[in-house]
Design a protein around this motif. Structure first.
Motif, PDB file in Angstrom:
ATOM      1  N   GLU A   6      18.169  -7.827  29.251  1.00  0.00           N
ATOM      2  CA  GLU A   6      16.890  -7.757  28.545  1.00  0.00           C
ATOM      3  C   GLU A   6      16.614  -6.325  28.063  1.00  0.00           C
TER       4      GLU A   6
ATOM      5  N   VAL B  64      32.585  -6.448  17.376  1.00  0.00           N
ATOM      6  CA  VAL B  64      32.666  -5.966  15.992  1.00  0.00           C
ATOM      7  C   VAL B  64      33.059  -7.130  15.086  1.00  0.00           C
ATOM      8  N   GLN B  65      32.234  -7.431  14.115  1.00  0.00           N
ATOM      9  CA  GLN B  65      32.703  -8.344  13.065  1.00  0.00           C
ATOM     10  C   GLN B  65      32.819  -7.527  11.778  1.00  0.00           C
TER      11      GLN B  65
ATOM     12  N   CYS C 224      22.025  -6.891  13.246  1.00  0.00           N
ATOM     13  CA  CYS C 224      23.394  -7.351  13.040  1.00  0.00           C
ATOM     14  C   CYS C 224      23.278  -8.752  12.467  1.00  0.00           C
ATOM     15  N   ARG C 225      23.980  -9.009  11.379  1.00  0.00           N
ATOM     16  CA  ARG C 225      23.898 -10.338  10.767  1.00  0.00           C
ATOM     17  C   ARG C 225      25.102 -11.196  11.151  1.00  0.00           C
ATOM     18  N   CYS C 226      26.117 -10.590  11.780  1.00  0.00           N
ATOM     19  CA  CYS C 226      27.354 -11.339  12.032  1.00  0.00           C
ATOM     20  C   CYS C 226      27.431 -11.951  13.421  1.00  0.00           C
ATOM     21  N   THR C 227      27.071 -11.200  14.448  1.00  0.00           N
ATOM     22  CA  THR C 227      27.500 -11.566  15.803  1.00  0.00           C
ATOM     23  C   THR C 227      26.491 -12.379  16.594  1.00  0.00           C
ATOM     24  N   GLY C 228      25.250 -12.402  16.160  1.00  0.00           N
ATOM     25  CA  GLY C 228      24.231 -13.019  17.011  1.00  0.00           C
ATOM     26  C   GLY C 228      23.933 -12.179  18.243  1.00  0.00           C
ATOM     27  N   TYR C 229      24.453 -10.955  18.274  1.00  0.00           N
ATOM     28  CA  TYR C 229      24.192  -9.930  19.297  1.00  0.00           C
ATOM     29  C   TYR C 229      24.841 -10.204  20.659  1.00  0.00           C
ATOM     30  N   THR C 230      25.260 -11.439  20.925  1.00  0.00           N
ATOM     31  CA  THR C 230      25.725 -11.768  22.271  1.00  0.00           C
ATOM     32  C   THR C 230      26.851 -10.842  22.730  1.00  0.00           C
ATOM     33  N   LYS C 231      27.877 -10.725  21.894  1.00  0.00           N
ATOM     34  CA  LYS C 231      29.042  -9.950  22.322  1.00  0.00           C
ATOM     35  C   LYS C 231      28.752  -8.451  22.307  1.00  0.00           C
TER      36      LYS C 231
ATOM     37  N   ALA D 214      22.690 -17.604  15.175  1.00  0.00           N
ATOM     38  CA  ALA D 214      21.615 -16.640  14.907  1.00  0.00           C
ATOM     39  C   ALA D 214      21.100 -16.789  13.473  1.00  0.00           C
TER      40      ALA D 214
ATOM     41  N   GLY E 266      34.888  -9.498   7.792  1.00  0.00           N
ATOM     42  CA  GLY E 266      34.391  -9.291   9.148  1.00  0.00           C
ATOM     43  C   GLY E 266      34.601 -10.499  10.031  1.00  0.00           C
TER      44      GLY E 266
ATOM     45  N   ILE F 194      18.377  -2.241  21.585  1.00  0.00           N
ATOM     46  CA  ILE F 194      19.104  -2.348  20.307  1.00  0.00           C
ATOM     47  C   ILE F 194      18.317  -3.181  19.286  1.00  0.00           C
TER      48      ILE F 194
ATOM     49  N   LYS G 188      40.478  -7.644  17.461  1.00  0.00           N
ATOM     50  CA  LYS G 188      40.457  -7.736  15.993  1.00  0.00           C
ATOM     51  C   LYS G 188      41.199  -6.560  15.373  1.00  0.00           C
TER      52      LYS G 188
ATOM     53  N   ALA H  47      18.904  -5.616  25.151  1.00  0.00           N
ATOM     54  CA  ALA H  47      18.419  -6.279  23.929  1.00  0.00           C
ATOM     55  C   ALA H  47      17.230  -5.527  23.355  1.00  0.00           C
TER      56      ALA H  47
ATOM     57  N   GLY I 280      34.896  -8.139  21.489  1.00  0.00           N
ATOM     58  CA  GLY I 280      34.674  -8.820  20.210  1.00  0.00           C
ATOM     59  C   GLY I 280      33.285  -8.545  19.645  1.00  0.00           C
TER      60      GLY I 280
END
Lengths: 168, 355, 427, 290
Positions: free
Chosen positions: A125, A99-100, A136-143, B253, B46, A131, C13, A128, A97
């Motif tokens: 770490e 990709v948003q 990325c504005r969608c995922t918060g980077y976690t996934k 975030a 998205g 990258i 997705k 992170a 997941g």
């Protein structure tokens, strides 16, 4: 304005093209060669959407004159994998997941690849950190980090460090 | 000195437009081979509405996720589904798609009931099959009896009469000249708000959330690091839990950026920080570890109980961070963003008062 | 076992495969032979009147296919989701209300020529005093941005008797809060490409609401809605910022006039300067509670700077008012929310829609009250949280699916599990 | 707008090219040049791409110093175990520049000649007392990096002159250095204030010290008055704290989009305290990078 003849290896294929001195690599890829997988997010090296690999290292194609890639090897997302044969990172991005909206995804994938090529088992770490030039504005980077870590782990047949972390 | 603190933030969020009609429509076509096409005006930006709507259609019709293709957001072919805003698409377009799917399925059920020799109510759909409900009463006995008769006559037990594939039913429908199309729409049950008192029913349902943030504040520089965020969200029903988590993580975030670093600076109406070198978003090194928790308190009017999560994900984050900063160093910043210079100035003020 | 087979499953997705191999087509990825490139000339002035525009040199520049100004808009020349107050292109003699208002459009053979053409357009603007602060804009003697005044909307919510409620309160906290203007910052800037084929305008665009876009195109081109086809291209994030019209009407006009495909892609700077923003708020909040911490009364005034155009402004402020109490039951409530025009960039929808601002305020209030009463942040929230059977500030009876208590409990359990420790005591 | 592109492969060809041009911009990493060109802040008639010139590449170790080619990227610096050990402040500074993408192509020479007051490698190079080799058709000379800057965005380089290599003294026994940066986020950040310290200790005393700071003046600066005071002082938290207070009073930063002047003063104090503390710990620890 004299055009410059350049030769470079693009996604494994040798290409010869004539470029204007002020043509940027991103425009060569997108507008001349039709490789629109590489995106323009800010045009000034601040977002990483235009990331490609130049001799294996992740760079911003919006800040590189096309003339400079003469004699170099360039990899774009189109060279990473295809419908029939996805790169493990592409598989992991889908499965985890990561990709948003998908606009940062091509650049993110290439930054991830450049990391795993030199460090097959990075920590979260280190991922992170590597990258950090890809916004990325969608995922918060976690996934995204999960996906990269998953490939790193699979590569080494190791116990996933994330699971170990979660167990703490 | 670095000090840690923990703060809590809660929120509620009405799903859909406020006190205004905001309908969505959808078309569903169950195709010859039993695969499904969903047409919806809902724009997937998205967040994953194409996926959630496919899951809703698949569940309702009784096919697999991969059997459904969603064609979305093309005014030439899809019905209006309103804006992808107000966290409304899972709830409103979800209901519209479910209603369209139900209408198409109804056409199949009629034929299936004939094929299975039972009433429509006794048929359940799933995994590309239409089956006679196992515990159904009279008809169950009837079919059992029928099976016994078949065995008695030297035929097989006739399990084909207990279940039939959707593709077979579609073939039967086509032989009868029947297309299996459905359309549906949904408008949430709301009223306008009274002009003087604001009284009314602005939303049909609300999403809720609690987030808890842990921060570390450097007392010498005022810098805040958000270490961990626990984010519990009542989404009614998670149609796709991993995508719900993705919404929560991404929301946290953006909420963190809102709390600590983002601000458009204006001079005479002109934006001064108009590029990504000066308007700063959180990078992968800035975001905290996020623990998304999905809480399901199903909404009876929602598709399979679903509400929404898109916006709720970021709403309490800044509030939780602000309360955590207060817990850490005892100063409350009341104007966002909570920048290091504001914290340091308040800490100095506090120190001077103390001295 | 779940009662469902597909719902509740974390299936991949639908769009992810195309996106990981770089095949997903965002609007800027689409091109057609003979395509033109569009650029807009934007106002450098926040408040003024467009006196004259001379584009003859731009139109004469080789490679320029069209230059359009306000007089070339065939239809209404206005758009807006709630109020049609934003011009497609400002006409001669009409008002400029923000930096970035469109003064002219150019379509050219390439972007460089289009930019050169913009530089050749001469504009004559009579500057007016800009109104930059919403509180100043509300004063009777403030310069008027619109004839009807600068206060666009006032939303009131009244329930019970707050005076009596505060009288009966053991503790009261009052505080002013300010929140800032922020940018959506989707990584994909606004983009679109349009064709005029036969008598139908077809466009692929980065958008959150194609059906709305089509309506604005039809109204402003003065053609039937059935002659406009808006197809959402893969969209690189929106967060509310792509609910408003950006390139749509401009592209449609240029495609119709030139009868060639036209593409328009914003630079990052163009995107930040011209897109809507999150509303900056000034919030005054007063909350009372009894000695046990049960909420007794709540008063709140919100002033939102919606900038030069309404966009989703009145909707945002209304939502803020409805949600200002937070997810708590309060018997006595008085809320007033003002949507105010200024000459700043317009504020509109952004993920959260006015609620993050009020949440920042009401959650600070809750913690301050808890501290005064001597209970924990969790306790005061559990005590006051909405439950089935609660009445909201708007008098809505909540029957079911009111999960705030469950989220409080779930969060608190996780906090214990991962050992988050509150310096000030219990959570 | 458009420009002519030259890509000389040797220093000789480079100088010949430069001589033939009325106006030019040198292209190394290009991460600043291309941005300025895109933003129309510069309009070069010619761009001279120097990336092919081998003499300006590579990290060489000489006795007691490193010779770092001006075209060495920040990434190459962060990949050098020797620089990490014996020029720690520079190693740390290089790792704080921009993003991995930027560090892969941006060069140390470019970071210096841009003469940004906030350049991350600059305070490190100043604290380490690095020298720049200035080369032209007529010869080669050396200048302290500290003396290179004449103003924001300006250096003393004349047309036809380039920086070919940077000489950085290697830290040895009882010596250590450190770089400290405060940005508005943890990556892709321009320094609000940055700084570096280099220290030589003798027992529990400071024998020698250099302090440098960025983003508090039109150019990166050395804090000479504080250095003078520090020499001979005891290694103690109070000493560093006093030095920090001196720094806060000494610097005259400006307010801009990144910070107020007042807050920069607060950070200046912390930069000095933290850089000194870390450098001293490294000097004591034997291992320079500990």
């Amino acid at each position: 304005m004299d055009k410059i003849k350049i030769q470079f290896v693009l996604n494994g294929e040798t290409r010869q093209v004539e470029v204007e001195p002020d043509l940027l690599l991103i425009d060569l890829l997108r507008e001349r060669l039709g490789l629109t997988g590489t995106k323009v997010g800010c045009g000034e090296g601040d977002c990483g959407a235009c990331t490609v690999l130049l001799n294996g290292k992740n760079v911003n194609s919006c800040l590189l004159l096309a003339a400079r890639v003469n004699g170099c090897e360039v990899v774009t997302v189109e060279g990473l994998g295809s419908y029939d044969k996805l790169h493990p990172l592409q598989e992991a991005f889908i499965a985890e997941g990561a990709v948003q909206c998908g606009f940062c995804t091509p650049g993110m994938l290439l930054s991830a690849k450049s990391l795993l090529d030199v460090n097959a088992r990075p920590t979260r770490e280190e991922i992170a950190r590597h990258i950090a030039g890809n916004l990325c504005r969608c995922t918060g980077y976690t996934k995204i980090i999960n996906a990269i870590e998953k490939v790193a782990c699979a590569d080494r047949h190791c116990a996933c460090s994330r699971e170990a972390e979660e167990g703490r | 000195m670095k000090k840690r603190g923990v703060g809590m933030g809660c929120m509620w969020y009405g799903v859909g437009n406020t006190g205004l009609p905001n309908p969505a429509g959808a078309h569903v076509d169950i195709l010859d081979d039993g695969t499904v096409l969903v047409l919806t005006g809902c724009a997937d930006i998205g967040q994953g509405s194409d996926t959630a709507l496919a899951q809703i259609a698949a569940e309702e019709i009784g096919v697999r996720y991969e059997d459904v293709r969603v064609v979305s957001a093309d005014t030439g072919v899809t019905p209006d589904a309103g804006a992808t805003s107000a966290s409304r698409q899972t709830y409103i377009s979800g209901n519209a798609v479910r209603s369209a799917a139900r209408a198409a399925k109804q056409l199949i059920l009629e034929t299936a009931a004939e094929m299975l020799g039972v009433s429509q109510e006794e048929i359940i759909a799933g995994d590309r099959l239409l089956k006679v409900r196992a515990a159904s009463g009279k008809s169950q006995a009837f079919t059992d009896c029928q099976s016994e008769c078949r065995v008695g006559l030297g035929l097989d037990s006739g399990s084909d009469t207990r279940e039939v594939s959707i593709a077979e039913v579609i073939a039967k429908c086509r032989m009868k000249g029947k297309l299996t199309l459905g359309h549906g729409w949904y408008n949430p049950d709301t009223t306008g708000l009274d002009a003087e008192t604001g009284q009314g029913r602005p939303y049909a349902t609300y999403a809720f959330a609690t987030q808890v943030a842990e921060v570390e504040v450097d007392e010498d520089t005022g810098e805040v690091t958000v270490l961990r965020v626990v984010a519990a969200h009542d989404v009614g029903r998670a149609i796709n839990p991993r995508n719900v988590e993705g919404q929560i993580e991404g929301g946290c975030a953006i909420g963190m950026g809102y709390a600590l670093m983002e601000e458009i600076k204006l001079q005479e109406g002109n934006v001064l920080n108009c590029n990504f070198a000066t308007y700063l978003l959180p990078t992968s090194l800035d975001v905290p570890e996020i623990y998304p928790l999905i809480v399901e308190d199903p909404e009876k009017t929602g598709p399979f109980g679903a509400k929404g999560v898109g916006e709720p994900a970021l709403i309490p984050t800044a509030a939780a961070i602000a309360n955590a900063v207060y817990d850490a160093v005892g100063v409350r910043i009341t104007d966002l963003p909570i920048t290091p210079d504001k914290i340091l100035a308040k800490l100095k003020e506090k120190q001077n008062k103390g001295a | 076992m779940s009662e469902f087979k597909v719902v509740g499953q974390s299936v991949p997705k639908a769009d992810a495969l195309d996106k990981v191999i770089g095949r997903a087509k965002f609007a800027a990825d689409i091109s057609f032979p003979g395509m033109l490139y569009a650029k807009a000339l934007r106002s450098p002035v926040a408040h003024g009147i467009l006196q004259h525009i001379d584009y003859s040199a731009a139109a004469a520049l080789p490679g320029v296919a069209a230059v359009l100004t306000g007089k070339d808009v065939p239809g209404a020349n206005n758009f807006g989701i709630i109020i049609k107050d934003e011009p497609v292109i400002v006409k001669n003699g009409e008002k400029i209300r923000k930096i970035g208002d469109t003064l002219a459009l150019v379509a050219a053979e390439n972007e460089a020529i289009a930019e050169q053409a913009l530089a050749l357009i001469k504009v004559d603007i009579e500057e007016l005093t800009p109104v930059l602060c919403p509180i100043a804009a509300m004063q009777p003697d403030a310069p008027k941005i619109y004839d009807k005044g600068n206060v666009l909307a006032v939303r009131k919510i009244v329930k019970g008797d707050t005076e009596a409620g505060f009288r009966d309160s053991a503790v009261v906290v009052q505080q002013q809060y300010k929140t800032q203007m922020v940018e959506h910052a989707y990584i994909e800037p606004e983009a679109g490409i349009a064709l005029f084929d036969g008598d139908v305008v077809t466009m692929w665009v980065s958008t959150q609401n194609p059906h709305y876009d089509a309506k604005e195109v039809a109204r402003n081109l003065n053609i039937g809605l059935n002659k406009v086809r808006v197809i959402q291209a893969a969209t690189g994030g929106g967060f509310g910022g792509k609910l408003d019209v950006s390139v749509q009407v401009h592209l449609a006009m240029l495609a119709v006039v030139t009868r060639r495909p036209v593409r328009m892609v914003y630079s990052r700077t163009e995107s930040i300067k011209n897109s809507v923003k999150r509303h900056p708020y000034t919030i005054t909040m007063k909350t009372g509670a009894d000695a046990n911490g049960r909420l007794t009364a709540f008063e709140c005034t919100i002033i939102g700077d919606t900038g030069a155009y309404a966009s989703y402004g009145p909707g945002t402020l209304t939502r803020s008012a409805v949600h200002a109490t937070g997810p708590y039951e309060i018997p006595n409530v008085k809320i007033t929310a003002y949507t105010v025009y200024t000459n700043n960039p317009q504020a509109g929808a952004m993920r959260g829609f006015g609620v993050p601002q009020v949440a920042f305020a009401h959650e600070a209030q809750m913690d301050m009250l808890a501290e005064k009463v001597g209970i924990s942040p969790l306790e005061i929230r559990l005590l006051n949280a909405l439950r089935p059977g609660s009445l909201t500030a708007t008098g809505q009876y909540l029957e079911q699916s009111v999960g705030i208590v469950s989220t409080l409990e779930a969060a608190a359990a996780k906090v214990r599990e991962i050992k988050l420790e509150r310096r000030g005591g219990r959570l | 707008m458009p420009f002519v592109y030259h890509a000389p492969r040797t220093l000789e060809n480079l100088f010949a090219t430069l001589d033939s041009l009325e106006q030019y911009s040198l292209l190394a990493g290009g991460t600043d040049l291309i941005v300025k060109w895109k933003e129309k802040l510069i309009d070069p008639k010619a761009v001279v791409d120097i990336n092919g010139i081998a003499a300006m590449k590579g990290i060489e170790e000489c006795p007691h110093c490193f010779s770092i080619g001006a075209l060495v990227t920040h990434y190459e610096i962060t990949a050098s175990a020797r620089l990490r050990a014996a020029a720690t402040a520079l190693y740390e500074a290089a790792g704080e520049v921009g993003s991995p993408q930027i560090r892969h192509i941006a060069t140390i020479g470019g970071n210096i000649v841009n003469a940004s007051p906030a350049a991350d490698t600059a305070p490190a190079l100043l604290a380490l007392n690095a020298e720049a080799e200035i080369q032209s058709r007529t010869g080669i000379s050396a200048i302290l990096v500290a003396d290179l800057f004449t103003g924001t965005g300006r250096t003393c380089l004349k047309p036809g002159q380039i920086i070919s290599r940077i000489k950085v003294p290697a830290s040895g026994q009882n010596q250590g250095s450190a770089f400290v940066k405060f940005g508005k986020r943890k990556a892709l950040a321009i320094a609000v204030v940055n700084g570096a310290a280099w220290i030589t200790i003798d027992g529990d005393k400071i024998k020698d010290v250099r302090l440098a700071m960025g983003a508090v003046a039109p150019t990166p600066i050395r804090l000479l008055a504080i250095e003078d005071w520090l020499r001979g002082q005891t290694l103690a938290a109070s000493t560093f704290k006093t030095a920090g207070t001196m720094a806060e009073k000494l610097v005259r930063p400006i307010s801009d989009i990144r910070s107020s002047a007042e807050y920069r003063g607060d950070l200046a104090r912390q930069v000095v305290i933290r850089a000194l503390e870390t450098a001293a710990r490294r000097a004591k620890g034997g291992c320079a990078c500990g």
